[in-house]
Design a protein around this motif. Structure first.
Motif: not given
Length: 313
Positions: A115-131
């Protein structure tokens, strides 16, 4: 060698459901599309479509080729978007898979450097089972996967594990439940209702072995794959539960829980799993090279659960 122009024509026809519709959408003559697909089939030595009445239907091999084509042209689109974003200053997409056994607060701490990067970032988080997340990582639908264990040895996915840090483990309980515990820690765990991480959690085995060495047998009141759900049940007083010691201040202040004690020598490690040995995505590089303060040390003696102060009557 694969002709990507011919593959693109096949992709358009497969998505449109037929040559005539694909012709209408692309503006190319039906004969041109038919010729391109025939040439692709000849080059690959396979049949991609079969006649089904008046329509074309994909063969089993055609279905497989379509899956690869979808991924190839999706990646091409993402490449164009990434290059456009860099030139226009728009946000760079960062797609993260988070194994459901990783506490949400830990995931945030691990991702914070990006989140501290100079370039703007759009984070997309997906949760689930590891496999399942590793499957998405393999076909580049994710840039990185956060997990509580390195890449499983028996998986078919080719990837690399980058260790990010670790935390010791502490036990927490609601004030009402804590007041019912008899004796000092860890003896007070014996017979107490306990909530545990699910069998897939890497810390489950070490915790069970630790309790055996301490000769305590809590009553298992629940098992949870989702760490947030286990916290919710713990907050409701259903049972004690173990989690990362580094979250102690947040858990106690925000959720009103009490820290009962610490499981000696039991730690939980956190990993970033990528398909690259050498990290390239700027956000993945940021979390892979940072040194987050994941140091959940045991508290001083007065913070531990010592004795039950209830009156005998």
């Amino acid at each position: 060698m694969l002709n990507y122009k011919q593959l693109h024509h096949f992709w358009n026809v497969a998505r449109a459901g037929g040559i005539v519709r694909a012709s209408e959408r692309t503006g190319l003559a039906p004969q041109t599309l038919s010729g391109q697909i025939a040439a692709l089939e000849s080059t690959l030595g396979i049949t991609l479509f079969r006649r089904q009445g008046r329509r074309l239907a994909l063969t089993e091999t055609g279905q497989m080729v379509l899956g690869y084509a979808e991924e190839i042209f999706r990646l091409g689109s993402e490449l164009e978007e990434a290059l456009s974003n860099r030139s226009t200053g728009r946000a760079i997409p960062f797609r993260v898979g988070i194994a459901d056994v990783v506490p949400k607060a830990i995931a945030y701490l691990l991702l914070a450097p990006s989140m501290a990067l100079t370039d703007p970032l759009r984070i997309v988080c997906r949760e689930g089972k590891l496999d399942g997340l590793l499957g998405e990582l393999a076909i580049h639908k994710l840039d990185v996967v956060l997990a509580d264990s390195p890449m499983p040895a028996n998986t078919d996915v080719r990837g690399y594990s980058h260790r990010l840090g670790e935390s010791s483990i502490s036990f927490f309980a609601s004030p009402a439940l804590a007041a019912t515990l008899d004796g000092s820690f860890p003896a007070c765990l014996d017979g107490a209702p306990m909530l545990l991480p699910g069998m897939e959690a890497a810390v489950r085995g070490p915790l069970m072995r630790w309790m055996e060495t301490q000769r305590v047998r809590p009553r298992i009141a629940g098992e949870f794959d989702d760490s947030a759900l286990m916290l919710a049940f713990g907050e409701a007083g259903v049972g004690l539960f173990p989690t990362a010691s580094l979250l102690a201040e947040q858990i106690c202040s925000k959720h009103g829980l009490q820290r009962i004690g610490d499981a000696e020598d039991v730690t939980e490690s956190y990993y970033a799993i990528s398909v690259e040995r050498r990290l390239r995505h700027p956000a993945v590089v940021a979390i892979g090279t940072a040194t987050p303060k994941l140091e959940g040390n045991p508290p001083s003696g007065e913070q531990q659960h010592r004795t039950n102060k209830r009156s005998a009557g």
